[in-house]
Design a protein around this motif. Structure first.
Motif, PDB file in Angstrom:
ATOM      1  N   UNK A   1       0.844  -1.190   0.000  1.00 50.03           N
ATOM      2  CA  UNK A   1       0.000   0.000   0.000  1.00 50.03           C
ATOM      3  C   UNK A   1       0.879   1.240   0.000  1.00 50.03           C
ATOM      4  N   UNK A   2       0.399   2.257  -0.687  1.00 53.67           N
ATOM      5  CA  UNK A   2       1.022   3.577  -0.711  1.00 53.67           C
ATOM      6  C   UNK A   2       0.101   4.500   0.080  1.00 53.67           C
ATOM      7  N   UNK A   3       0.615   5.125   1.140  1.00 54.55           N
ATOM      8  CA  UNK A   3      -0.209   5.834   2.114  1.00 54.55           C
ATOM      9  C   UNK A   3       0.014   7.339   2.018  1.00 54.55           C
ATOM     10  N   UNK A   4      -1.098   8.085   1.948  1.00 53.13           N
ATOM     11  CA  UNK A   4      -1.055   9.545   1.882  1.00 53.13           C
ATOM     12  C   UNK A   4      -1.706  10.130   3.136  1.00 53.13           C
ATOM     13  N   UNK A   5      -0.924  10.631   4.090  1.00 57.33           N
ATOM     14  CA  UNK A   5      -1.515  11.287   5.266  1.00 57.33           C
ATOM     15  C   UNK A   5      -2.282  12.539   4.868  1.00 57.33           C
ATOM     16  N   UNK A   6      -3.221  12.940   5.723  1.00 50.77           N
ATOM     17  CA  UNK A   6      -4.006  14.135   5.465  1.00 50.77           C
ATOM     18  C   UNK A   6      -3.392  15.383   6.065  1.00 50.77           C
ATOM     19  N   UNK A   7      -4.112  16.508   5.889  1.00 48.86           N
ATOM     20  CA  UNK A   7      -3.634  17.776   6.412  1.00 48.86           C
ATOM     21  C   UNK A   7      -4.003  18.964   5.549  1.00 48.86           C
ATOM     22  N   UNK A   8      -5.036  18.807   4.720  1.00 50.77           N
ATOM     23  CA  UNK A   8      -5.553  19.930   3.950  1.00 50.77           C
ATOM     24  C   UNK A   8      -4.638  20.463   2.884  1.00 50.77           C
ATOM     25  N   UNK A   9      -3.681  19.664   2.423  1.00 47.90           N
ATOM     26  CA  UNK A   9      -2.659  20.104   1.475  1.00 47.90           C
ATOM     27  C   UNK A   9      -1.824  21.254   2.044  1.00 47.90           C
TER      28      UNK A   9
ATOM     29  N   UNK B   1      -8.518  12.250   4.721  1.00 50.89           N
ATOM     30  CA  UNK B   1      -8.847  13.660   4.569  1.00 50.89           C
ATOM     31  C   UNK B   1      -8.319  14.169   3.218  1.00 50.89           C
ATOM     32  N   UNK B   2      -7.448  15.189   3.213  1.00 49.48           N
ATOM     33  CA  UNK B   2      -6.886  15.627   1.934  1.00 49.48           C
ATOM     34  C   UNK B   2      -6.022  14.542   1.308  1.00 49.48           C
ATOM     35  N   UNK B   3      -5.413  13.701   2.142  1.00 48.41           N
ATOM     36  CA  UNK B   3      -4.703  12.546   1.612  1.00 48.41           C
ATOM     37  C   UNK B   3      -5.662  11.570   0.961  1.00 48.41           C
ATOM     38  N   UNK B   4      -6.917  11.551   1.447  1.00 52.96           N
ATOM     39  CA  UNK B   4      -7.951  10.770   0.789  1.00 52.96           C
ATOM     40  C   UNK B   4      -8.299  11.339  -0.572  1.00 52.96           C
ATOM     41  N   UNK B   5      -8.272  12.667  -0.674  1.00 50.27           N
ATOM     42  CA  UNK B   5      -8.463  13.300  -1.985  1.00 50.27           C
ATOM     43  C   UNK B   5      -7.364  12.868  -2.941  1.00 50.27           C
ATOM     44  N   UNK B   6      -6.128  12.828  -2.450  1.00 52.49           N
ATOM     45  CA  UNK B   6      -5.020  12.405  -3.301  1.00 52.49           C
ATOM     46  C   UNK B   6      -5.159  10.930  -3.681  1.00 52.49           C
ATOM     47  N   UNK B   7      -5.509  10.071  -2.715  1.00 52.67           N
ATOM     48  CA  UNK B   7      -5.689   8.651  -3.022  1.00 52.67           C
ATOM     49  C   UNK B   7      -6.821   8.443  -4.016  1.00 52.67           C
ATOM     50  N   UNK B   8      -7.914   9.196  -3.852  1.00 51.98           N
ATOM     51  CA  UNK B   8      -9.034   9.098  -4.798  1.00 51.98           C
ATOM     52  C   UNK B   8      -8.641   9.656  -6.159  1.00 51.98           C
ATOM     53  N   UNK B   9      -7.794  10.682  -6.181  1.00 51.27           N
ATOM     54  CA  UNK B   9      -7.303  11.227  -7.448  1.00 51.27           C
ATOM     55  C   UNK B   9      -6.477  10.180  -8.193  1.00 51.27           C
ATOM     56  N   UNK B  10      -5.573   9.526  -7.465  1.00 54.34           N
ATOM     57  CA  UNK B  10      -4.758   8.474  -8.078  1.00 54.34           C
ATOM     58  C   UNK B  10      -5.640   7.343  -8.595  1.00 54.34           C
ATOM     59  N   UNK B  11      -6.728   7.058  -7.878  1.00 54.39           N
ATOM     60  CA  UNK B  11      -7.615   5.951  -8.239  1.00 54.39           C
ATOM     61  C   UNK B  11      -8.497   6.261  -9.444  1.00 54.39           C
TER      62      UNK B  11
END
Length: 305
Positions: free
Chosen positions: A78-86, A155-165
């Motif tokens: 898994x590749x993990x993206x922590x959140x923090x609002x960019x 959070x924003x890392x979820x936005x990045x993960x969803x973007x990659x997906x």
């Protein structure tokens, strides 16, 4: 970290990246952070710093590996993206803690420090795509199944993960040496994700940090990810608190509404909580049980046993 140490690490990672069509074999699993763009010079001075256990101002994006023991390793990653609002990265409870949980279950985990508001779009997406490509490119050397590589984001890392997906074919680099490696994840885990950047459920902070004060309508639409879901979307697991005041639950509802049209292996878990940023904190009611639900879902996908 000194410049000389950074340079040595960069040189080590450079061997992992195929340049001019030549790939060097890896004799040992890397233990240090892996620079995502190791074929490029490191940016100096590096502004990255830690404040209140959050990482700020990433200039040299990297991913830190967490390897399962040989006895537990099952080939998944898994590749993990922590959140923090960019703006910042909640690197501990939405990064390292998550990685340790996966490693305990035999999954290799890579916690990404991606570029944020100092660069804006598309830098975070390019970093996310490159991280997936790096893992897939080195899968054989690292004991990873290239068909079992997922993304995880909060959070924003979820936005990045969803973007990659959903935007795994995105590119604005003509000379990326890994451009031919697929960046499509095989599954995605989204924790209370930012999805909408306009409309009633939009997360204004993430929008401003990623796209600036007055983004063009097309840019807003392309980065509101409920509109980017296609029949190529991988299986998705989503968790969200129904009373989340930071990122409204409507973000997850909108995304899942589109995902379920195309991928019936997906799950949405809405918890009776107002907590945002729960990570893996225990004692917070039913939401603290989400890792067990995730474990069962991953087992159903045969990612873990």
């Amino acid at each position: 970290m000194s410049l000389s140490l950074r340079a040595r690490l960069g040189a080590l990672v450079f061997m992992l990246v195929p340049v001019f069509g030549v790939a060097e074999p890896v004799s040992e699993l890397p233990a240090e952070p892996i620079y995502l763009w190791a074929e490029k010079p490191l940016i100096e001075p590096d502004r990255e710093h830690i404040k209140d256990q959050r990482v700020y101002a990433v200039d040299n994006p990297s991913m830190t590996p967490f390897w399962p023991t040989e006895a537990k390793a099952n080939g998944a990653a898994v590749v993990i993206f922590p959140g923090g609002g960019y703006v910042r990265l909640a690197i501990n409870h939405e990064g390292y803690d998550i990685a340790k949980w996966f490693a305990e279950r035999g999954v290799a985990a890579f916690v990404v420090k991606y570029r944020m508001q100092e660069y804006g779009f598309p830098a975070p997406l390019l970093d996310g795509l490159r991280a997936v490509r790096l893992v897939r490119k080195n899968a054989a050397d690292w004991g990873i199944d290239p068909a079992k590589i997922g993304v995880v984001g909060f959070s924003a890392g979820g936005h990045l993960a969803a973007s990659v997906s959903t935007r795994f074919t995105f590119t604005n680099l003509l000379d990326d040496p890994l451009g031919d490696v697929s960046a499509r994840p095989d599954f995605a885990v989204l924790g209370y994700p930012v999805i909408a950047l306009y409309g009633p459920d939009a997360h204004a902070g993430s929008r401003k940090a990623l796209l600036g004060e007055n983004p063009e309508p097309q840019l807003l639409h392309e980065n509101s990810l409920q509109y980017q879901v296609t029949d190529k979307v991988p299986p998705v697991f989503i968790l969200h608190g129904i009373g989340d005041q930071a990122v409204p639950v409507g973000n997850s509802l909108a995304f899942f509404t589109e995902v379920q049209k195309h991928n019936k292996q997906s799950e949405l878990h809405i918890y009776q909580t107002s907590i945002h940023g729960v990570g893996m904190i225990q004692g917070q009611g039913s939401v603290s049980n989400w890792p067990q639900a995730l474990e069962a879902w991953l087992a159903g996908l045969q990612v873990i046993k």
